[in-house]
Design a protein around this motif. Sequence first.
Motif, short mmCIF file in Angstrom:
data_model
loop_
_atom_site.label_atom_id
_atom_site.label_comp_id
_atom_site.label_asym_id
_atom_site.label_seq_id
_atom_site.Cartn_x
_atom_site.Cartn_y
_atom_site.Cartn_z
N LEU A 89 0.82 -1.21 0.00
CA LEU A 89 0.00 0.00 0.00
C LEU A 89 0.85 1.26 0.00
N ASP A 90 1.97 1.27 0.71
CA ASP A 90 2.79 2.48 0.74
C ASP A 90 3.40 2.77 -0.63
N ILE A 91 3.75 1.70 -1.39
CA ILE A 91 4.28 1.92 -2.74
C ILE A 91 3.19 2.48 -3.65
N VAL A 92 1.99 1.93 -3.53
CA VAL A 92 0.86 2.42 -4.34
C VAL A 92 0.57 3.88 -4.02
N ARG A 115 -7.98 2.21 -6.60
CA ARG A 115 -9.24 1.66 -6.08
C ARG A 115 -9.46 0.23 -6.56
N ARG A 116 -9.13 -0.04 -7.83
CA ARG A 116 -9.32 -1.40 -8.32
C ARG A 116 -8.36 -2.37 -7.63
N LEU A 117 -7.12 -1.95 -7.43
CA LEU A 117 -6.17 -2.81 -6.72
C LEU A 117 -6.70 -3.19 -5.34
N LEU A 118 -7.23 -2.20 -4.63
CA LEU A 118 -7.67 -2.43 -3.26
C LEU A 118 -8.86 -3.37 -3.19
N THR A 119 -9.61 -3.50 -4.28
CA THR A 119 -10.80 -4.35 -4.26
C THR A 119 -10.67 -5.56 -5.18
N SER A 146 -2.51 -7.82 -1.09
CA SER A 146 -1.31 -7.00 -0.88
C SER A 146 -0.36 -7.68 0.11
N LEU A 147 0.79 -7.08 0.28
CA LEU A 147 1.73 -7.53 1.32
C LEU A 147 1.05 -7.50 2.68
N SER A 177 3.13 -7.31 -8.75
CA SER A 177 2.98 -6.25 -9.73
C SER A 177 4.36 -5.77 -10.17
N ASP A 178 4.46 -5.40 -11.44
CA ASP A 178 5.74 -4.91 -11.96
C ASP A 178 6.20 -3.64 -11.25
N ARG A 179 5.26 -2.74 -10.96
CA ARG A 179 5.62 -1.42 -10.44
C ARG A 179 5.18 -1.15 -9.01
N ASN A 180 4.35 -2.01 -8.46
CA ASN A 180 3.81 -1.75 -7.12
C ASN A 180 4.34 -2.74 -6.08
N SER A 181 5.46 -3.37 -6.38
CA SER A 181 6.00 -4.37 -5.47
C SER A 181 7.51 -4.21 -5.30
N ASP A 182 8.03 -4.96 -4.34
CA ASP A 182 9.47 -4.99 -4.07
C ASP A 182 9.78 -6.41 -3.62
N ALA A 183 10.26 -7.23 -4.54
CA ALA A 183 10.39 -8.66 -4.29
C ALA A 183 11.22 -8.98 -3.05
N GLU A 184 12.36 -8.36 -2.90
CA GLU A 184 13.22 -8.69 -1.76
C GLU A 184 12.58 -8.25 -0.45
N ARG A 185 11.99 -7.08 -0.44
CA ARG A 185 11.30 -6.61 0.77
C ARG A 185 10.15 -7.55 1.13
N PHE A 186 9.35 -7.93 0.13
CA PHE A 186 8.21 -8.82 0.39
C PHE A 186 8.70 -10.15 0.97
N ARG A 187 9.73 -10.72 0.36
CA ARG A 187 10.26 -12.00 0.85
C ARG A 187 10.73 -11.87 2.28
N ARG A 188 11.48 -10.80 2.58
CA ARG A 188 12.03 -10.60 3.92
C ARG A 188 10.92 -10.44 4.97
#
Length: 235
Positions: free
Chosen positions: A158-161, A176-180, A184-185, A209-220
Motif C-alpha cells: 500500500l505504501d508503494i501504491v 481503487r481497483r487494486l484495493l478491491t 497485498s503484502l 505487480s511490476d511497479r507496485n512491489s518490491d520482491a526482496e522486501r516482500f520476501r524478507r
Amino acid sequence: MIDIYPIASSSASNAYRVSDGRTALLIEAGLPYRDIQRALDFKVTQLAGCLISHEHGDHSKAAKDIMRAGVPVYTGTGTAAALGLSGHRLRTIESHKQFTIGTWTILPFDVQHDVEEPLGFLLTNPTGDKLVFLTDTYYCKYRFGGITHLMVECNYALDIVNRRVEAGELHPSQKRRLLTSHFSLEHVKDFLRANDMRSLREVWLLHLSDRNSDAERFRREVQEVTGAVVRVAER
C-alpha cells in the motif's frame, strides 16, 4: 514432498506445476500453450489435471489448448461459461465440494474478485502435506489449520501504491481497483497471522505487480512473520 515449479507469475501471465511425486497438476494456464509446453519439456500429457481459478486471460489463456492436449480442466461453472469451455475434458467444480485427482484431494473455496466465480484451492495428499493456493482476491474469510505449503498472491504494498499516486504515476481509479481485487503484502501478513502456521515449511509469493512491489522486501517481511522458507515466483 511437494514440488512447486512456477512457469509464469506476474500481472501478465500465471501458471504453476505442482507435484507430490506421484500426481502432477497445473494450476492456472495464463500464457500461450506453446510456452507451457516448452516449460514442461513437452510433457504436458503427464499432467493429471489443470486447475483454473478464474477467467482472466493471465490465468486461463491456454485452457482450451490444455483440454485439446487431453488434460482435464477443473474450474467453476461460471468461469467455464465465461471462457466458453465445454466438452468431455471439462470438469466443473464448486466451492466447498471436495474432489480428487490422483493422490490429491482438492477443496475449492470462494474468494473475492471482479469475475464470475473465483476460487482458491486447498490441496492435501496422503503424506499429510497441505497446500493452499490463493490469488486474485482482496480478502479470504477462511482459516486453515496445518498448512505445510502456501502459494499466495502478494501483488502490491500500500505504501508503494500511495507513493505512486502522489507522484502522478498511478491514477486513483487504478488504486481503487487494486484495493478491491488483489492481495497485498499487508493482506498476506494478516492472513498468516490469522491462520495456524506451526507446520508451515514453504511460502511462494505470486503475481507481484511490476511497479507496485518490491520482491526482496516482500520476501524478507513474510519470512519474519513465518520463519518458513519464502520464495518469490518471478518467472
